[in-house]
Design a protein around this motif. Structure first.
Motif, PDB file in Angstrom:
ATOM      1  N   CYS A 220      -1.206   6.448   6.667  1.00  0.00           N
ATOM      2  CA  CYS A 220      -0.974   7.296   5.495  1.00  0.00           C
ATOM      3  C   CYS A 220      -2.218   8.165   5.286  1.00  0.00           C
ATOM      4  CB  CYS A 220      -0.721   6.414   4.268  1.00  0.00           C
ATOM      5  SG  CYS A 220      -0.593   7.371   2.735  1.00  0.00           S
ATOM      6  N   PRO A 221      -2.057   9.480   5.150  1.00  0.00           N
ATOM      7  CA  PRO A 221      -3.235  10.344   4.991  1.00  0.00           C
ATOM      8  C   PRO A 221      -4.010  10.007   3.713  1.00  0.00           C
ATOM      9  CG  PRO A 221      -1.252  11.638   5.375  1.00  0.00           C
ATOM     10  CD  PRO A 221      -0.806  10.229   5.161  1.00  0.00           C
ATOM     11  N   PHE A 222      -3.353   9.408   2.729  1.00  0.00           N
ATOM     12  CA  PHE A 222      -4.017   9.102   1.460  1.00  0.00           C
ATOM     13  C   PHE A 222      -4.614   7.691   1.462  1.00  0.00           C
ATOM     14  CE2 PHE A 222      -4.259   8.149  -3.082  1.00  0.00           C
ATOM     15  CZ  PHE A 222      -4.828   9.337  -3.571  1.00  0.00           C
ATOM     16  N   CYS A 223      -3.874   6.711   1.984  1.00  0.00           N
ATOM     17  CA  CYS A 223      -4.265   5.298   1.878  1.00  0.00           C
ATOM     18  C   CYS A 223      -4.878   4.739   3.165  1.00  0.00           C
ATOM     19  CB  CYS A 223      -3.057   4.430   1.537  1.00  0.00           C
ATOM     20  SG  CYS A 223      -2.116   5.014   0.138  1.00  0.00           S
ATOM     21  N   GLY A 224      -4.744   5.447   4.255  1.00  0.00           N
ATOM     22  CA  GLY A 224      -5.212   4.898   5.521  1.00  0.00           C
ATOM     23  C   GLY A 224      -4.109   4.126   6.227  1.00  0.00           C
ATOM     24  N   SER A 225      -4.474   3.377   7.252  1.00  0.00           N
ATOM     25  CA  SER A 225      -3.496   2.658   8.070  1.00  0.00           C
ATOM     26  C   SER A 225      -2.900   1.497   7.275  1.00  0.00           C
ATOM     27  CB  SER A 225      -4.212   2.142   9.329  1.00  0.00           C
ATOM     28  OG  SER A 225      -3.356   1.273  10.023  1.00  0.00           O
ATOM     29  N   ARG A 226      -1.582   1.512   7.091  1.00  0.00           N
ATOM     30  CA  ARG A 226      -0.938   0.487   6.257  1.00  0.00           C
ATOM     31  C   ARG A 226       0.264  -0.111   6.999  1.00  0.00           C
ATOM     32  NH1 ARG A 226      -4.185  -1.080   2.546  1.00  0.00           N
ATOM     33  NH2 ARG A 226      -2.360  -2.104   1.658  1.00  0.00           N
TER      34      ARG A 226
ATOM     35  N   PHE B  29      10.807  11.151   7.780  1.00  0.00           N
ATOM     36  CA  PHE B  29      10.247  10.894   6.455  1.00  0.00           C
ATOM     37  C   PHE B  29      10.052   9.398   6.225  1.00  0.00           C
ATOM     38  CE2 PHE B  29      12.407  14.983   5.210  1.00  0.00           C
ATOM     39  CZ  PHE B  29      11.263  15.664   4.874  1.00  0.00           C
ATOM     40  N   TRP B  30       8.888   9.035   5.700  1.00  0.00           N
ATOM     41  CA  TRP B  30       8.625   7.686   5.214  1.00  0.00           C
ATOM     42  C   TRP B  30       8.059   7.839   3.801  1.00  0.00           C
ATOM     43  CZ3 TRP B  30       9.215   2.955   7.916  1.00  0.00           C
ATOM     44  CH2 TRP B  30       9.482   3.066   9.292  1.00  0.00           C
ATOM     45  N   TYR B  31       8.481   7.003   2.885  1.00  0.00           N
ATOM     46  CA  TYR B  31       8.003   7.037   1.502  1.00  0.00           C
ATOM     47  C   TYR B  31       7.073   5.851   1.280  1.00  0.00           C
ATOM     48  CZ  TYR B  31       8.188   6.687  -3.597  1.00  0.00           C
ATOM     49  OH  TYR B  31       7.871   6.591  -4.929  1.00  0.00           O
ATOM     50  N   HIS B  32       5.852   6.106   0.847  1.00  0.00           N
ATOM     51  CA  HIS B  32       4.893   5.014   0.688  1.00  0.00           C
ATOM     52  C   HIS B  32       5.091   4.337  -0.673  1.00  0.00           C
ATOM     53  CE1 HIS B  32       0.579   3.411   1.600  1.00  0.00           C
ATOM     54  NE2 HIS B  32       1.495   2.473   1.560  1.00  0.00           N
ATOM     55  N   ALA B  33       6.195   3.598  -0.789  1.00  0.00           N
ATOM     56  CA  ALA B  33       6.632   3.042  -2.076  1.00  0.00           C
ATOM     57  C   ALA B  33       5.621   2.061  -2.664  1.00  0.00           C
ATOM     58  CB  ALA B  33       7.983   2.345  -1.906  1.00  0.00           C
ATOM     59  N   GLN B  34       5.043   1.231  -1.814  1.00  0.00           N
ATOM     60  CA  GLN B  34       4.098   0.233  -2.327  1.00  0.00           C
ATOM     61  C   GLN B  34       2.659   0.670  -2.097  1.00  0.00           C
ATOM     62  OE1 GLN B  34       5.288  -3.853  -1.171  1.00  0.00           O
ATOM     63  NE2 GLN B  34       7.217  -2.875  -0.619  1.00  0.00           N
ATOM     64  N   GLY B  35       2.441   1.993  -2.124  1.00  0.00           N
ATOM     65  CA  GLY B  35       1.101   2.519  -1.952  1.00  0.00           C
ATOM     66  C   GLY B  35       0.931   3.714  -2.876  1.00  0.00           C
ATOM     67  N   CYS B  36       0.633   4.852  -2.295  1.00  0.00           N
ATOM     68  CA  CYS B  36       0.325   6.042  -3.100  1.00  0.00           C
ATOM     69  C   CYS B  36       1.586   6.757  -3.588  1.00  0.00           C
ATOM     70  CB  CYS B  36      -0.512   6.993  -2.279  1.00  0.00           C
ATOM     71  SG  CYS B  36       0.336   7.558  -0.781  1.00  0.00           S
ATOM     72  N   ARG B  37       2.756   6.301  -3.178  1.00  0.00           N
ATOM     73  CA  ARG B  37       4.038   6.909  -3.539  1.00  0.00           C
ATOM     74  C   ARG B  37       4.173   8.359  -3.086  1.00  0.00           C
ATOM     75  NH1 ARG B  37       5.909   4.807  -9.402  1.00  0.00           N
ATOM     76  NH2 ARG B  37       5.049   2.711  -9.307  1.00  0.00           N
ATOM     77  N   ASN B  38       3.517   8.664  -2.009  1.00  0.00           N
ATOM     78  CA  ASN B  38       3.724   9.975  -1.393  1.00  0.00           C
ATOM     79  C   ASN B  38       4.833   9.888  -0.347  1.00  0.00           C
ATOM     80  OD1 ASN B  38       1.887  12.099  -2.312  1.00  0.00           O
ATOM     81  ND2 ASN B  38       0.265  10.667  -1.667  1.00  0.00           N
ATOM     82  N   TRP B  39       5.540  10.997  -0.188  1.00  0.00           N
ATOM     83  CA  TRP B  39       6.438  11.142   0.954  1.00  0.00           C
ATOM     84  C   TRP B  39       5.620  11.644   2.128  1.00  0.00           C
ATOM     85  CZ3 TRP B  39      11.403   9.790   1.701  1.00  0.00           C
ATOM     86  CH2 TRP B  39      12.142   9.425   0.553  1.00  0.00           C
TER      87      TRP B  39
END
Ligand code: FAD
Ligand code: ZN
Lengths: 93, 417
Positions: free
Chosen positions: A5-11, A56-66
């Motif tokens: 994830c560009p915001f949270c890093g590798s998740r 598309f992946w939605y980072h639901a349990q992270g930054c909530r970015n698409w």
């Protein structure tokens, strides 16, 4: 599988919700066209490629970015991941 | 060679040196009336019924690897006809009827075992839905029994009935459902088709299509050279998108991976097929004693014939919630296959917009049970150019016209089916 994830890093992929192929674009005119064809194409038809797929992946349990992620459907190797508005492969949003 | 007790005795006297290969390893000829692409259960069954029902024997099955190397040899072998929708139920029941006579038809032991399929319910709403489905089945002349808790307890006393979150409240039983031996189904169809003159060509990958000036398909290009064909039928399951794209077709199908698991061999424990209604977990016990179980697809597009850990964990959690005793069993193997997930979760047996090209696809994770009827109906379509009466709803254009067969009510989301 881990998603960068560009915001949270590798998740862990478990934190994400999958939405699928990013290529189909929702028709802008309400989708009906003359014969409903654009909406039919958008909702139902898929290229379903073997190899690289931009999706598309939605980072639901992270930054909530698409995110738009480029993943190889044979190996799950991820070659690019950007926030949703962009295009991971450099095309038009 | 006909298999029988007499033949067995005869072969025993000659120390079993006289058995012949079950089917001919055919070399491709220049052309056939019909070429079936894909030597899974559906392709082989189609070829068998083309020869046995329609008398068409200039038929080839072209398989890129070995027959049954795809989903036909990877599934969890459950057969059932407990569907609710009118477009589905007559078709799956036709499959069940064919299963019931399959071993006699093929002269091959497919180990069809009607040990019952039990779907558990865990809420009032779910019981209502099962009552409705059971009634729909009965209206089509199919067996179904709605069981209360005591009824379930008699069949499967080991379930966690009083689970705090998902108590078992009953179930819908189809006594005629059960399992079959997947490999034997493939080998049985291959042997019977080959005996009738069908060529089964392995290690032969279809790489493209030959077309005439009008765009009609006139044959296939393969890794072993071109093969002309009056008609070409696709039955390539998870590879449908890739093969159809070579003919320029874009389909309402995505490819997703599904895993299956088998435990070490145990004494007889689980009487039939049992499915958890509150999560995705289903289990049966093979004749060798292994618990064979599975759950959800991986949830994202995949052509990797294997799965990842989140689903392993999810399936095992489902199993533990339903029957905690299986926590003591060790896992022996797990594997994966690629599912041709259609947008409404139902299959397609139809012509395509390209003349000469016919499609059998969209089986999702439920195509094994369909194998005999899928072959029967695809053969009918290829031979007569009209759909079989039990498969009229499985049209390719139903997504365009809105006549979806959305058995699970989850819409155009293949990863939810
Ligand atoms: C883990 C798992 C569990 C399952 N459990 C069940 C179950 O319990 N009950 C049930 O009803 N269904 C189940 N299924 C689904 C079922 O197995 C499939 O729907 C069904 O087998 C698909 O039809 P098939 O047998 O023809 O497919 P396949 O056996 O996959 O046949 C397709 C064939 O096409 C070949 N092919 C692909 N591309 C080409 C090419 N270019 N040229 C030539 N050949 C090609 C492949 O090699 C393959 O052999 C399960 C599937 C899996 C993976
Ligand atoms: Zn994030």
């Amino acid at each position: 599988m881990r998603i960068p994830c560009p915001f949270c890093g590798s998740r862990d992929s478990r934190e994400f919700v999958y939405r699928g192929d990013a290529a189909p674009a929702r028709p802008t005119d309400g989708g009906l066209g003359a014969d409903g064809e654009p909406m039919f194409d958008y909702v139902y038809l898929r290229d379903n490629p073997i190899g690289e797929l931009e999706e598309f992946w939605y980072h639901a349990q992270g930054c909530r970015n698409w995110l738009r992620v480029v993943r190889d459907t044979r190996s799950h190797m991820i070659s690019a991941a950007v926030l949703g508005a962009g295009h991971a492969t450099g095309g038009q949003a | 060679m006909r298999y029988s007790i007499l033949e067995l005795a005869r072969q025993a006297l000659s120390r079993h040196r006289g058995w012949k290969p079950a089917w001919r390893d055919a070399q491709p000829r220049d052309g056939y009336d019909i070429v079936i692409v894909g030597g899974g259960g559906h392709g082989l069954a189609t070829a068998f019924y083309l020869a046995s029902v329609h008398g068409l024997t200039r038929v080839a099955v072209v398989e890129r690897g070995w027959i049954g190397g795809g989903n036909a040899g990877r599934n969890t072998t459950i057969i059932r006809s407990n569907y609710g929708l009118p477009g589905n139920e007559p078709f799956y029941e036709w499959a069940m009827k064919l299963w019931e006579g399959l071993e006699q038809t093929l002269n091959y032991n497919a180990m069809v075992s009607q040990r019952g399929v039990l779907n558990l319910c865990h809420s009032d709403a779910q019981r209502d839905a099962y009552a409705r489905r059971g009634n729909a089945m009965r209206l089509h002349g199919v067996d179904s029994e709605l069981l209360d808790v005591d009824g379930v307890r008699r069949l499967a006393p080991f379930l966690d009935f009083d689970n705090a979150r998902f108590p078992v409240q009953g179930g819908l039983l189809q006594p005629r459902g059960g399992t079959a031996r997947h490999d034997a189904v493939n080998w049985g169809y291959a042997r019977a088709a080959s005996d009738l003159g069908v060529d089964i060509i392995q290690n032969c990958e279809v790489t493209g299509f030959m077309t005439d000036a009008a765009g009609a398909v006139t044959g296939v290009e393969t890794s072993r050279g071109p093969i002309r064909a009056g008609k070409v039928g696709l039955a390539v399951a998870g590879m449908t998108g890739v093969v159809a794209a070579k003919a320029g077709l874009k389909l309402p199908i995505e490819s997703h991976a599904l895993q299956a698991f088998v435990s070490e061999g145990l004494k007889p424990l689980i009487p039939g097929v049992i499915t958890f209604g509150a999560g995705h977990f289903y289990v049966s016990q093979s004749d060798k004693g292994g618990l064979v179980f599975g759950g959800d697809i991986e949830g994202y597009n995949s052509y990797a014939q294997r799965g990842n850990l989140p689903v392993v964990e999810d399936v095992c959690e489902g199993g533990m919630a339903l029957m905690p005793m299986i926590g003591r069993a060790r896992l022996l193997r797990s594997w994966g296959g690629i599912m041709d997930m259609s947008m409404d979760g139902s299959p397609i047996i139809d012509r395509t917009p390209i003349p000469g090209l016919y499609l059998n696809a969209g089986w999702c994770y439920g195509g094994f049970k369909a194998t005999p009827a899928s072959g029967w109906c695809f053969a009918h379509l290829l031979a007569t150019d009209s759909p079989h009466e039990t498969a009229t709803a499985f049209r390719l254009d139903r997504f365009r016209t809105g006549h979806l067969i959305d058995e699970k009510g989850v819409g155009a989301q293949p990863n939810l089916h």
